[in-house]
Design an enzyme around this catalytic site. Sequence first.
Site, PDB file in Angstrom:
ATOM      1  N   HIS A  55       0.815  -1.225   0.000  1.00  0.00           N
ATOM      2  CA  HIS A  55       0.000   0.000   0.000  1.00  0.00           C
ATOM      3  C   HIS A  55       0.847   1.274   0.000  1.00  0.00           C
ATOM      4  O   HIS A  55       0.307   2.366  -0.249  1.00  0.00           O
ATOM      5  CB  HIS A  55      -0.927   0.037   1.219  1.00  0.00           C
ATOM      6  CG  HIS A  55      -1.961  -1.037   1.226  1.00  0.00           C
ATOM      7  ND1 HIS A  55      -2.827  -1.234   0.171  1.00  0.00           N
ATOM      8  CD2 HIS A  55      -2.272  -1.986   2.152  1.00  0.00           C
ATOM      9  CE1 HIS A  55      -3.625  -2.262   0.456  1.00  0.00           C
ATOM     10  NE2 HIS A  55      -3.305  -2.731   1.646  1.00  0.00           N
ATOM     11  N   ASP A  78      -4.057 -12.882   3.790  1.00  0.00           N
ATOM     12  CA  ASP A  78      -5.342 -12.404   4.320  1.00  0.00           C
ATOM     13  C   ASP A  78      -6.513 -12.782   3.415  1.00  0.00           C
ATOM     14  O   ASP A  78      -7.673 -12.573   3.792  1.00  0.00           O
ATOM     15  CB  ASP A  78      -5.322 -10.899   4.607  1.00  0.00           C
ATOM     16  CG  ASP A  78      -4.568 -10.083   3.587  1.00  0.00           C
ATOM     17  OD1 ASP A  78      -4.172 -10.641   2.544  1.00  0.00           O
ATOM     18  OD2 ASP A  78      -4.372  -8.876   3.835  1.00  0.00           O
TER      19      ASP A  78
HETATM   20 ZN   LIG Z   1      -3.777  -7.283   2.743  1.00  0.00          ZN
END
Ligand SMILES: [Zn+2]
Length: 343
Positions: free
Chosen positions: A124, A247
């Site tokens: 990110h 995840d």
């Molecule tokens: Zn993630």
Amino acid sequence: MAGRTGLVLDARMLAHDPGRGHPERPERLRALVDHLEGAPGLERIGARVATEDEIARVHSPALVEAVAASSRYTRFAFDPDTMTSPGSYEAARLAVGGALDLCDAVLAGAIRNGFACVRPPGHHAEQGRAMGFCLFNNVAIAAAHLRARGMERVLIVDWDLHHGNGTQHTFESDPSVLYVSTHQYPYYPGTGAADEVGKGAGAGRTLNVPFPAGFGDQEFARAFDELILPAARAFAPDFVLISAGFDCDHRDPLGALQVTTSGFARMAHALRTVADETAQGRLVALLEGGYDLHAIVEGVDTTLAALRGSDHVPPPQTGDARRATGVIDAVRAAQESYWPGMF
Ligand SMILES: [Zn+2]
């Protein structure tokens, strides 16, 4: 030594502590250290602190300075999700440096491929902004490093639950890096629609596969078979990087995708096969997210087995291949002009 698989596993990255109750907690790496410390058959590669010049291949000097300055505070918040502790700057530089050393060991022929158990995660992080638990974009810096070391085409496959906005934005105008992401959508960080395909000279070198909540092994398998592997083979990378987040595992507390160990085995095996076909086996996987400790340990184990040559790919456990048709058609429509006749 050729044919061996490397492992970066360095407990110094436990020193990044985003605070009590934060999902990206030191226990994630602790579980991997406890499980993999002393594991036979893996070539241990020590992490080192990346230099500012290496980090500056992707990030602005202002961001590097801001992360460095954050180490003066008990707690510093880049955003409500992205907190640091006094040990975070050093851990973030070790995460980058470990990734780069693993790539260099592959380039030198000391190992064939490898996995870097790094934190904080990276995908990110934008050029000038830490966000989404990420300080420096480990995989993007690794790709830039590989380009500087003479690799002409680098494939990044990001199977983390979340879209890797920072990685996409770093390379969206660069035809030498193909960025491929599967992710839950719509979801954090909001980017990653099928029609985000790259810009300018990089048009057609970003491939997003946005999946609604509930998709699992069968839908991922179709996306790999019908979109990702044909594009990867046509691109013919000379190095493969994986943003390996766990995840998207069915047990994860933050996500709602349903990938099982079978799904990870299939994806890792497929990407190792692409690397074997076009890149002389050169592949490095970096840990991104993943917040269930059992899922992370099993996911890393499964990926390592594939990197070490296992051809065992169990049948899909979750999902329904027919449900993927709409997403695959949308991606195909967005991409087909860049990959004539491929899909
Ligand atoms: Zn993630």
